[in-house]
Motif scaffolding. Sequence first.
Motif, PDB file in Angstrom:
ATOM      1  N   UNK A  13       0.831  -1.208   0.000  1.00 60.63           N
ATOM      2  CA  UNK A  13       0.000   0.000   0.000  1.00 60.63           C
ATOM      3  C   UNK A  13       0.868   1.261   0.000  1.00 60.63           C
ATOM      4  N   UNK A  14       1.939   1.233   0.773  1.00 61.09           N
ATOM      5  CA  UNK A  14       2.853   2.380   0.823  1.00 61.09           C
ATOM      6  C   UNK A  14       3.526   2.567  -0.534  1.00 61.09           C
ATOM      7  N   UNK A  15       4.007   1.477  -1.101  1.00 60.43           N
ATOM      8  CA  UNK A  15       4.676   1.533  -2.407  1.00 60.43           C
ATOM      9  C   UNK A  15       3.728   2.081  -3.463  1.00 60.43           C
ATOM     10  N   UNK A  16       2.506   1.593  -3.481  1.00 56.89           N
ATOM     11  CA  UNK A  16       1.503   2.060  -4.447  1.00 56.89           C
ATOM     12  C   UNK A  16       1.241   3.544  -4.279  1.00 56.89           C
ATOM     13  N   UNK A  17       1.097   3.995  -3.040  1.00 57.12           N
ATOM     14  CA  UNK A  17       0.841   5.414  -2.774  1.00 57.12           C
ATOM     15  C   UNK A  17       2.013   6.273  -3.257  1.00 57.12           C
ATOM     16  N   UNK A  18       3.229   5.846  -2.960  1.00 54.70           N
ATOM     17  CA  UNK A  18       4.411   6.604  -3.389  1.00 54.70           C
ATOM     18  C   UNK A  18       4.466   6.673  -4.912  1.00 54.70           C
ATOM     19  N   UNK A  19       4.298   5.541  -5.578  1.00 53.31           N
ATOM     20  CA  UNK A  19       4.367   5.519  -7.038  1.00 53.31           C
ATOM     21  C   UNK A  19       3.295   6.396  -7.681  1.00 53.31           C
ATOM     22  N   UNK A  20       2.133   6.447  -7.060  1.00 52.39           N
ATOM     23  CA  UNK A  20       1.029   7.238  -7.619  1.00 52.39           C
ATOM     24  C   UNK A  20       1.139   8.729  -7.345  1.00 52.39           C
ATOM     25  N   UNK A  21       2.100   9.124  -6.514  1.00 49.91           N
ATOM     26  CA  UNK A  21       2.218  10.547  -6.183  1.00 49.91           C
ATOM     27  C   UNK A  21       3.545  11.161  -6.618  1.00 49.91           C
ATOM     28  N   UNK A  22       4.363  10.392  -7.311  1.00 50.25           N
ATOM     29  CA  UNK A  22       5.644  10.933  -7.785  1.00 50.25           C
ATOM     30  C   UNK A  22       5.427  11.897  -8.946  1.00 50.25           C
ATOM     31  N   UNK A  23       6.310  12.882  -9.071  1.00 50.97           N
ATOM     32  CA  UNK A  23       6.198  13.820 -10.195  1.00 50.97           C
ATOM     33  C   UNK A  23       6.497  13.151 -11.538  1.00 50.97           C
ATOM     34  N   UNK A  24       6.163  13.826 -12.586  1.00 49.70           N
ATOM     35  CA  UNK A  24       6.288  13.322 -13.954  1.00 49.70           C
ATOM     36  C   UNK A  24       7.715  12.876 -14.300  1.00 49.70           C
ATOM     37  N   UNK A  30       8.510   4.738 -12.450  1.00 52.29           N
ATOM     38  CA  UNK A  30       7.209   4.256 -11.975  1.00 52.29           C
ATOM     39  C   UNK A  30       6.718   3.109 -12.857  1.00 52.29           C
ATOM     40  N   UNK A  31       6.813   3.283 -14.174  1.00 54.65           N
ATOM     41  CA  UNK A  31       6.378   2.220 -15.090  1.00 54.65           C
ATOM     42  C   UNK A  31       7.165   0.934 -14.842  1.00 54.65           C
ATOM     43  N   UNK A  32       8.471   1.081 -14.697  1.00 55.71           N
ATOM     44  CA  UNK A  32       9.330  -0.076 -14.462  1.00 55.71           C
ATOM     45  C   UNK A  32       8.984  -0.785 -13.153  1.00 55.71           C
ATOM     46  N   UNK A  33       8.787  -0.012 -12.104  1.00 57.19           N
ATOM     47  CA  UNK A  33       8.466  -0.599 -10.801  1.00 57.19           C
ATOM     48  C   UNK A  33       7.078  -1.234 -10.790  1.00 57.19           C
ATOM     49  N   UNK A  39       4.947  -8.636 -11.528  1.00 56.02           N
ATOM     50  CA  UNK A  39       5.660  -9.883 -11.817  1.00 56.02           C
ATOM     51  C   UNK A  39       5.909 -10.654 -10.526  1.00 56.02           C
ATOM     52  N   UNK A  40       6.590 -11.755 -10.654  1.00 59.29           N
ATOM     53  CA  UNK A  40       6.939 -12.562  -9.486  1.00 59.29           C
ATOM     54  C   UNK A  40       7.984 -11.884  -8.611  1.00 59.29           C
ATOM     55  N   UNK A  41       8.752 -10.953  -9.194  1.00 60.84           N
ATOM     56  CA  UNK A  41       9.824 -10.292  -8.449  1.00 60.84           C
ATOM     57  C   UNK A  41       9.287  -9.432  -7.316  1.00 60.84           C
ATOM     58  N   UNK A  42       8.280  -8.640  -7.616  1.00 63.01           N
ATOM     59  CA  UNK A  42       7.739  -7.725  -6.624  1.00 63.01           C
ATOM     60  C   UNK A  42       8.689  -6.576  -6.342  1.00 63.01           C
ATOM     61  N   UNK A  43       8.270  -5.684  -5.467  1.00 63.44           N
ATOM     62  CA  UNK A  43       9.060  -4.518  -5.071  1.00 63.44           C
ATOM     63  C   UNK A  43       8.998  -4.407  -3.557  1.00 63.44           C
ATOM     64  N   UNK A  48      12.456   0.163  -3.400  1.00 63.19           N
ATOM     65  CA  UNK A  48      11.844   1.425  -3.827  1.00 63.19           C
ATOM     66  C   UNK A  48      12.718   2.599  -3.416  1.00 63.19           C
ATOM     67  N   UNK A  49      13.159   2.614  -2.167  1.00 61.95           N
ATOM     68  CA  UNK A  49      14.016   3.708  -1.690  1.00 61.95           C
ATOM     69  C   UNK A  49      15.303   3.785  -2.493  1.00 61.95           C
ATOM     70  N   UNK A  50      15.899   2.639  -2.757  1.00 58.30           N
ATOM     71  CA  UNK A  50      17.147   2.597  -3.520  1.00 58.30           C
ATOM     72  C   UNK A  50      16.942   3.146  -4.933  1.00 58.30           C
ATOM     73  N   UNK A  51      15.868   2.726  -5.575  1.00 53.66           N
ATOM     74  CA  UNK A  51      15.573   3.182  -6.935  1.00 53.66           C
ATOM     75  C   UNK A  51      15.291   4.681  -6.979  1.00 53.66           C
TER      76      UNK A  51
END
Length: 75
Positions: A13-24, A30-33, A39-43, A48-51
């Motif tokens: 939920x945190x990851x989704x929220x962060x990805x949905x609020x990042x600037x352009x 965001x697309x890559x993550x 996928x099976x890899x997940x995030x 996320x912080x590292x990326x």
Amino acid sequence: MNEDFNMKILDEDIITKVLNTLPREYEELVDSLQVQMDSDKGVTLDNLKEQLRSKYQRMKKNESRYRRHKTILNT
């Protein structure tokens, strides 16, 4: 009022929220993550912080190069 404030927030939920609020500027990341999340890899939060740190550093480095280049052209 008897509300339960001990509700657990999932990392996803945190990851989704962060990805949905990042600037352009972060759109490619965001697309890559999001592909990774599907996928099976997940995030993970650590991933996320590292990326995000890596992307931010690259943007700052490119901005610095642009400013130097612009200064050289204007002299």
